[in-house]
Design a protein around this motif. Structure first.
Motif, PDB file in Angstrom:
ATOM      1  N   VAL A 161       1.441  -3.809   5.186  1.00 34.23           N
ATOM      2  CA  VAL A 161       0.705  -2.824   6.123  1.00 34.23           C
ATOM      3  C   VAL A 161       0.116  -1.750   5.129  1.00 34.23           C
ATOM      4  O   VAL A 161       1.029  -1.021   4.442  1.00 34.23           O
ATOM      5  CB  VAL A 161       1.451  -2.396   7.212  1.00 34.23           C
ATOM      6  CG1 VAL A 161       0.676  -1.480   8.146  1.00 34.23           C
ATOM      7  CG2 VAL A 161       2.096  -3.557   8.125  1.00 34.23           C
ATOM      8  N   LEU A 162      -1.218  -1.609   5.436  1.00 35.87           N
ATOM      9  CA  LEU A 162      -1.786  -0.125   4.971  1.00 35.87           C
ATOM     10  C   LEU A 162      -2.162   0.586   5.924  1.00 35.87           C
ATOM     11  O   LEU A 162      -2.096   0.230   7.280  1.00 35.87           O
ATOM     12  CB  LEU A 162      -3.222  -0.884   4.158  1.00 35.87           C
ATOM     13  CG  LEU A 162      -2.998  -1.909   2.977  1.00 35.87           C
ATOM     14  CD1 LEU A 162      -4.465  -2.476   2.654  1.00 35.87           C
ATOM     15  CD2 LEU A 162      -2.488  -1.435   1.943  1.00 35.87           C
ATOM     16  N   THR A 163      -2.645   1.920   5.504  1.00 31.07           N
ATOM     17  CA  THR A 163      -2.972   2.880   6.565  1.00 31.07           C
ATOM     18  C   THR A 163      -4.167   2.722   7.174  1.00 31.07           C
ATOM     19  O   THR A 163      -4.605   3.148   8.012  1.00 31.07           O
ATOM     20  CB  THR A 163      -2.982   4.212   5.696  1.00 31.07           C
ATOM     21  OG1 THR A 163      -3.640   4.303   4.665  1.00 31.07           O
ATOM     22  CG2 THR A 163      -1.540   4.593   5.361  1.00 31.07           C
ATOM     23  N   GLY A 164      -5.017   1.774   6.436  1.00 28.67           N
ATOM     24  CA  GLY A 164      -6.196   1.477   6.974  1.00 28.67           C
ATOM     25  C   GLY A 164      -7.002   0.254   6.293  1.00 28.67           C
ATOM     26  O   GLY A 164      -6.505  -0.287   5.262  1.00 28.67           O
ATOM     27  N   GLY A 165      -8.175  -0.055   6.703  1.00 28.62           N
ATOM     28  CA  GLY A 165      -8.488  -1.418   6.237  1.00 28.62           C
ATOM     29  C   GLY A 165      -9.531  -1.162   5.281  1.00 28.62           C
ATOM     30  O   GLY A 165     -10.027  -2.200   4.667  1.00 28.62           O
ATOM     31  N   GLU A 166      -9.853   0.059   4.630  1.00 27.79           N
ATOM     32  CA  GLU A 166     -11.032   0.113   3.695  1.00 27.79           C
ATOM     33  C   GLU A 166     -10.424  -0.330   2.249  1.00 27.79           C
ATOM     34  O   GLU A 166     -11.248  -0.992   1.788  1.00 27.79           O
ATOM     35  CB  GLU A 166     -11.108   1.637   3.383  1.00 27.79           C
ATOM     36  CG  GLU A 166     -11.860   2.383   4.559  1.00 27.79           C
ATOM     37  CD  GLU A 166     -11.236   2.508   5.906  1.00 27.79           C
ATOM     38  OE1 GLU A 166     -11.809   2.707   6.726  1.00 27.79           O
ATOM     39  OE2 GLU A 166      -9.840   2.509   5.990  1.00 27.79           O
ATOM     40  N   ILE A 167      -9.368  -0.108   1.999  1.00 26.72           N
ATOM     41  CA  ILE A 167      -8.851  -0.948   0.613  1.00 26.72           C
ATOM     42  C   ILE A 167      -8.850  -2.524   0.629  1.00 26.72           C
ATOM     43  O   ILE A 167      -9.318  -3.028  -0.127  1.00 26.72           O
ATOM     44  CB  ILE A 167      -7.562  -0.425   0.091  1.00 26.72           C
ATOM     45  CG1 ILE A 167      -7.540   1.079  -0.138  1.00 26.72           C
ATOM     46  CG2 ILE A 167      -6.873  -1.397  -0.939  1.00 26.72           C
ATOM     47  CD1 ILE A 167      -6.151   1.725  -0.466  1.00 26.72           C
ATOM     48  N   ALA A 168      -8.489  -2.877   1.957  1.00 29.45           N
ATOM     49  CA  ALA A 168      -8.528  -4.368   1.963  1.00 29.45           C
ATOM     50  C   ALA A 168      -9.931  -4.883   2.092  1.00 29.45           C
ATOM     51  O   ALA A 168     -10.441  -6.045   1.622  1.00 29.45           O
ATOM     52  CB  ALA A 168      -7.862  -4.744   3.353  1.00 29.45           C
ATOM     53  N   ALA A 169     -10.829  -4.411   2.701  1.00 27.87           N
ATOM     54  CA  ALA A 169     -12.137  -4.499   2.901  1.00 27.87           C
ATOM     55  C   ALA A 169     -12.760  -4.567   1.446  1.00 27.87           C
ATOM     56  O   ALA A 169     -13.646  -5.593   0.998  1.00 27.87           O
ATOM     57  CB  ALA A 169     -12.969  -3.626   3.573  1.00 27.87           C
TER      58      ALA A 169
END
Length: 265
Positions: A161-169
């Motif tokens: 789990v990441l804190t948000g989707g920006e890195i994944a995007a």
């Protein structure tokens, strides 16, 4: 709910694009985090040259009330906050402006740890589209109704789990963009790397020939291309069997071999 002009997709280069250039449109609370690493190296150069395009849609302007709230407490109780369906829905509708309705031509993806695992074949599928919209989540996630209403495809980069989707995007975009013709400048390299044929990539070496007592395998210096190709395939199979049994089973099944065979290479 009022929507101000800043909510519209923002092109991050402003430069002319190649006609029909593949486009990533990213919905995010933090548009300033883009292009990030995508603005560097080969992807960055291709972005500047208009071979692909990157646009952001800021989520905050779609928020409700004076403070532009985008989230609320989970129905039924629980920790954290959930992105509201009306806020996310408005952003998705804005992001859909001018894009094909067919998800095969323009996928809409939510980066989520419960999504389908992202892999090379998925990156290839996305690269064959005209572009895609990526929704970057925050907090405890997105109201399920928004995902259902807009038939959003959920994609996961892994069991974490990441804190948000920006890195994944950014990771998903990078993996996709590099498969677009002319971006890497050497399309053959994408055909030989990990996962291109269901295997991990073979070991790579370069000069110096000897380093800390370790030498380059003699066969790679032999000049015998057929033997080198055989060695590389053998090493790719060995590595895949050892490190990724799941890929090894799928590879064996694909080539008509017993997926559960335990034969050592």
């Amino acid at each position: 709910m009022s929507i101000n002009a800043s909510a519209h997709p923002r092109d991050l280069t402003g430069r002319p694009r190649v006609k029909g250039a593949w486009t990533a449109r990213v919905i995010t609370l933090f548009p300033e985090t883009f292009p990030g690493v995508l603005g560097h190296s080969l992807t960055g150069r291709a972005l500047e040259e208009g071979l692909w395009a990157l646009e952001t849609v800021a989520l905050r302007p779609f928020g409700d009330g004076r403070h532009k709230n985008v989230d609320d407490t989970p129905a039924g109780g629980g920790a954290g906050m959930v992105l509201r369906a009306d806020v996310v829905g408005a952003a998705l509708e804005q992001a859909a402006d001018g894009t094909p309705a067919d998800p095969a031509r323009w996928p809409v993806v939510y980066l989520s740890p419960r999504g389908k695992p992202f892999d090379q074949s998925m990156a290839a599928r996305f690269s064959r589209s005209e572009g895609m919209t990526l929704l970057c989540g925050r907090f405890e996630g997105v109201d399920e109704r928004a995902l259902e209403e807009y038939a959003v495809e959920e994609v996961s980069l892994g069991d974490f789990v990441l804190t948000g989707g920006e890195i994944a995007a950014q990771a998903l975009i990078d993996a996709t963009v590099r498969l677009i013709p002319r971006v890497l400048g050497n399309q053959a390299s994408t055909e030989e790397e990990s996962f291109s044929d269901g295997l991990l990539e073979h070991p790579q070496y370069t000069r110096p020939a000897v380093w800390k007592g370790r030498t380059i395998p003699d066969i790679l210096l032999s000049g015998h291309h057929a033997n080198i190709a055989t060695w590389r395939r053998d090493m790719a199979e060995r590595l895949t069997q050892k490190r990724r049994p799941d890929l090894w089973r799928a590879y064996r099944a694909k080539h008509g071999r017993d997926p559960d065979g335990d034969q050592e290479l």
